[in-house]
Enzyme design. Structure first.
Site, PDB file in Angstrom:
ATOM      1  N   THR A  98       0.830  -1.213   0.000  1.00 13.25           N
ATOM      2  CA  THR A  98       0.000   0.000   0.000  1.00 13.25           C
ATOM      3  C   THR A  98       0.865   1.264   0.000  1.00 13.25           C
ATOM      4  O   THR A  98       0.389   2.330  -0.382  1.00 13.25           O
ATOM      5  CB  THR A  98      -0.938   0.057   1.226  1.00 13.25           C
ATOM      6  OG1 THR A  98      -0.155  -0.130   2.398  1.00 13.25           O
ATOM      7  CG2 THR A  98      -2.025  -0.994   1.153  1.00 13.25           C
ATOM      8  N   ASP A  99       2.136   1.148   0.420  1.00  9.59           N
ATOM      9  CA  ASP A  99       2.895   2.401   0.615  1.00  9.59           C
ATOM     10  C   ASP A  99       3.107   3.173  -0.687  1.00  9.59           C
ATOM     11  O   ASP A  99       2.817   4.367  -0.760  1.00  9.59           O
ATOM     12  CB  ASP A  99       4.202   2.197   1.408  1.00  9.59           C
ATOM     13  CG  ASP A  99       5.236   1.299   0.762  1.00  9.59           C
ATOM     14  OD1 ASP A  99       4.932   0.665  -0.275  1.00  9.59           O
ATOM     15  OD2 ASP A  99       6.372   1.228   1.292  1.00  9.59           O
ATOM     16  N   GLY A 147      18.242 -11.023   2.933  1.00  8.16           N
ATOM     17  CA  GLY A 147      17.381 -11.860   2.095  1.00  8.16           C
ATOM     18  C   GLY A 147      16.226 -12.496   2.852  1.00  8.16           C
ATOM     19  O   GLY A 147      15.680 -13.504   2.420  1.00  8.16           O
ATOM     20  N   LEU A 166      13.372  -8.666   6.031  1.00 10.82           N
ATOM     21  CA  LEU A 166      13.338  -7.879   7.269  1.00 10.82           C
ATOM     22  C   LEU A 166      14.062  -6.549   7.092  1.00 10.82           C
ATOM     23  O   LEU A 166      14.412  -5.880   8.044  1.00 10.82           O
ATOM     24  CB  LEU A 166      13.951  -8.692   8.422  1.00 10.82           C
ATOM     25  CG  LEU A 166      13.220 -10.014   8.692  1.00 10.82           C
ATOM     26  CD1 LEU A 166      13.958 -10.841   9.740  1.00 10.82           C
ATOM     27  CD2 LEU A 166      11.772  -9.763   9.134  1.00 10.82           C
ATOM     28  N   SER A 167      14.302  -6.202   5.832  1.00 13.82           N
ATOM     29  CA  SER A 167      14.805  -4.881   5.463  1.00 13.82           C
ATOM     30  C   SER A 167      16.230  -4.595   5.911  1.00 13.82           C
ATOM     31  O   SER A 167      16.526  -3.526   6.452  1.00 13.82           O
ATOM     32  CB  SER A 167      13.858  -3.808   5.987  1.00 13.82           C
ATOM     33  OG  SER A 167      13.753  -2.823   5.034  1.00 13.82           O
ATOM     34  N   SER A 168      17.107  -5.530   5.631  1.00 15.50           N
ATOM     35  CA  SER A 168      18.525  -5.261   5.913  1.00 15.50           C
ATOM     36  C   SER A 168      19.005  -4.090   5.047  1.00 15.50           C
ATOM     37  O   SER A 168      19.901  -3.349   5.446  1.00 15.50           O
ATOM     38  CB  SER A 168      19.377  -6.506   5.662  1.00 15.50           C
ATOM     39  OG  SER A 168      19.158  -6.985   4.362  1.00 15.50           O
ATOM     40  N   GLU A 220      17.854   4.408  -2.289  1.00 17.50           N
ATOM     41  CA  GLU A 220      17.363   3.092  -2.728  1.00 17.50           C
ATOM     42  C   GLU A 220      16.649   3.199  -4.083  1.00 17.50           C
ATOM     43  O   GLU A 220      16.848   2.377  -4.968  1.00 17.50           O
ATOM     44  CB  GLU A 220      16.436   2.500  -1.668  1.00 17.50           C
ATOM     45  CG  GLU A 220      15.938   1.141  -2.065  1.00 17.50           C
ATOM     46  CD  GLU A 220      16.037   0.078  -1.003  1.00 17.50           C
ATOM     47  OE1 GLU A 220      16.468   0.364   0.123  1.00 17.50           O
ATOM     48  OE2 GLU A 220      15.655  -1.072  -1.299  1.00 17.50           O
ATOM     49  N   ASP A 230       9.954   0.966   4.694  1.00 18.01           N
ATOM     50  CA  ASP A 230      11.123   0.393   5.370  1.00 18.01           C
ATOM     51  C   ASP A 230      11.942   1.467   6.084  1.00 18.01           C
ATOM     52  O   ASP A 230      12.272   1.333   7.264  1.00 18.01           O
ATOM     53  CB  ASP A 230      12.021  -0.344   4.362  1.00 18.01           C
ATOM     54  CG  ASP A 230      11.272  -1.444   3.630  1.00 18.01           C
ATOM     55  OD1 ASP A 230      10.140  -1.748   4.019  1.00 18.01           O
ATOM     56  OD2 ASP A 230      11.824  -1.992   2.662  1.00 18.01           O
TER      57      ASP A 230
HETATM   58  C1  GLA Z   1       9.108  -3.793   0.444  1.00 17.51           C
HETATM   59  C2  GLA Z   1       9.281  -2.333   0.062  1.00 17.51           C
HETATM   60  C3  GLA Z   1       8.266  -1.476   0.822  1.00 17.51           C
HETATM   61  C4  GLA Z   1       6.842  -2.002   0.614  1.00 17.51           C
HETATM   62  C5  GLA Z   1       6.787  -3.508   0.870  1.00 17.51           C
HETATM   63  C6  GLA Z   1       5.455  -4.108   0.485  1.00 17.51           C
HETATM   64  O1  GLA Z   1       9.411  -4.002   1.775  1.00 17.51           O
HETATM   65  O2  GLA Z   1      10.584  -1.904   0.354  1.00 17.51           O
HETATM   66  O3  GLA Z   1       8.368  -0.136   0.409  1.00 17.51           O
HETATM   67  O4  GLA Z   1       6.385  -1.681  -0.672  1.00 17.51           O
HETATM   68  O5  GLA Z   1       7.791  -4.213   0.156  1.00 17.51           O
HETATM   69  O6  GLA Z   1       4.427  -3.567   1.236  1.00 17.51           O
END
Ligand code: GLA
Length: 394
Positions: free
Chosen positions: A38-39, A127, A130-132, A168, A180
């Site tokens: 949704t972001d 990978g 969890l947004s490393s 990014e 993130d």
């Molecule tokens: C990844 C992207 C986020 C978001 C999610 C899905 O984590 O980095 O910006 O779009 O996917 O909701």
């Protein structure tokens, strides 16, 4: 706050560069609790910072050299010059660091010819969804911001989020939304971060009493740069452009009403209609989830998570059989309120919202059943909602 990676990054810095690092920063990983894709559609998304993250110890240099060492990812110091690093052949993870440095230089925060030494230590696996990547960007940005205070510059968190996000999008080439970087920077102990991506504003709300998260990492690695993420991003834009022709004034797909989709969705291809349906209904589920939390109704909040996963699976098609199996197993365990894939999808991790009834035995039972089918064991752990990025002098 988790200080171990910070202490490790500082001692790595001392042994690699034979000096004390003047500054350091730590940024945690994040989970996406609800608000899937949704972001970048101008919707609302809910996340939390977790108990693992990345620390960067740093010092600025005046000779333009950039020297990087990662405890987890490099066995020797990687070196490049400030004006040539875009051409340098360096491992792909360095793009998150170099992208931030580039952004700092472009904005005039760092001199064009300035360089830096950076030592990196992580407890956050890569990978795993969890947004490393955002943790590395924000830890780099935080450490540089701290170092630049010597020049009398004060770079607030909003600016660092913006720079990391642009790095990014622009340097790494991943068209992600703001989730993130916002959650990694704005996390708060015991709280969820609620981001309104249409305005970039955020708030924090408490987790329901007695609840926490259990994370299950599937053995399918998740890397958004080479995933269908970009395709979904494009599909959502196509839907918005098609709807804009019929519904004047709409600016964000996530803000469309389901009735708009019923009325005008017939003009969309089947695949585009399913993507739109996911985003539009997910936005409403986020609203229902927030109302449930406000009323301490963890049961309904958990139902929202399960429905979100179902929608990812069948409409947005960003799940995998491994993630589906984890969610299917988890939802029948005592103490699990709900579970869903977390983040971009196509691999990575599943989160479960759990109460104190959730036992280690149940978690191991889930791992056993998964292992039987996939011949690989998921890694699992419990996490609280934690504080976000912090930066300081050594
Ligand atoms: C990844 C992207 C986020 C978001 C999610 C899905 O984590 O980095 O910006 O779009 O996917 O909701």
């Amino acid at each position: 706050m988790n200080t171990t990676p910070a202490a490790d990054a500082r001692s790595l810095f001392a042994s690699a560069f034979d000096a004390t690092s003047p500054v350091w920063a730590y940024a945690p990983g994040r989970i996406e609790v609800i608000g899937n894709h949704t972001d970048y559609n101008g919707g609302t998304v809910v996340g939390a910072a977790i108990d693992r993250g990345i620390a960067v110890a740093a010092a600025l240099r005046e000779d333009g050299r950039i020297r990087l060492l990662s405890r987890e990812a490099s066995s020797a110091i990687l070196e490049t010059a400030a004006d040539t690093y875009q051409e340098a052949v360096l491992p792909s993870w360095t793009a998150y660091v170099l992208g931030v440095i580039d952004e700092f230089r472009m904005r005039g925060w760092m001199d064009a010819g300035a360089g830096c030494d950076l030592a990196i230590a992580s407890t956050l696996p890569v990978g795993t969804g969890l947004s490393s990547s955002a943790a590395l960007e924000l830890a780099t940005a935080g450490a540089l911001a701290e170092a630049l205070r010597d020049d009398g510059q004060t770079l607030g968190t909003a600016l660092l989020i913006e720079a990391a996000h642009r790095a990014e999008n622009r340097y790494v080439g991943m068209p992600c939304g703001l989730l993130d970087q916002t959650v990694v920077a704005r996390g708060k102990e015991g709280h969820l971060v609620v981001l309104d991506a249409a305005t970039s504003r955020h708030t924090v709300i408490p987790l329901p009493q007695g609840h926490g998260f259990a994370l299950f990492r599937s053995h399918i690695s998740h890397a958004l740069v080479d995933s269908p993420y970009e395709t979904r991003h494009r599909e959502c834009r196509e839907v918005l452009m098609a709807l804009e022709r019929m519904i004047p004034g709409i600016r964000h797909l996530a803000r469309c009403h389901p009735a708009d989709l019923d009325a005008y969705g017939v003009t969309l291809s089947d695949a585009l209609a399913r993507r739109a349906s996911h985003v539009i209904h997910e936005q409403r589920r986020v609203g229902r989830f927030l109302r449930a939390l406000a009323q301490q109704d963890a049961i309904d909040a958990g139902q929202c998570l399960l429905q979100s996963h179902e929608s990812s699976k069948s409409l947005f098609e960003n799940s995998t059989p491994e993630l589906d199996m984890l969610v299917g197993l988890l939802k029948t365990q005592d103490g699990v309120r709900g579970a869903r894939l977390s983040g971009g999808g196509w691999g990575g991790s599943v989160l479960a919202l759990v109460d104190p009834m959730f036992s280690d035995t149940s978690a191991e039972r889930v791992c056993d059943a998964y292992q039987e089918l996939f011949e690989a064991r998921p890694h699992w752990w419990r996490t609280r909602a934690c504080d976000g990025m912090v930066h300081a002098r050594s």
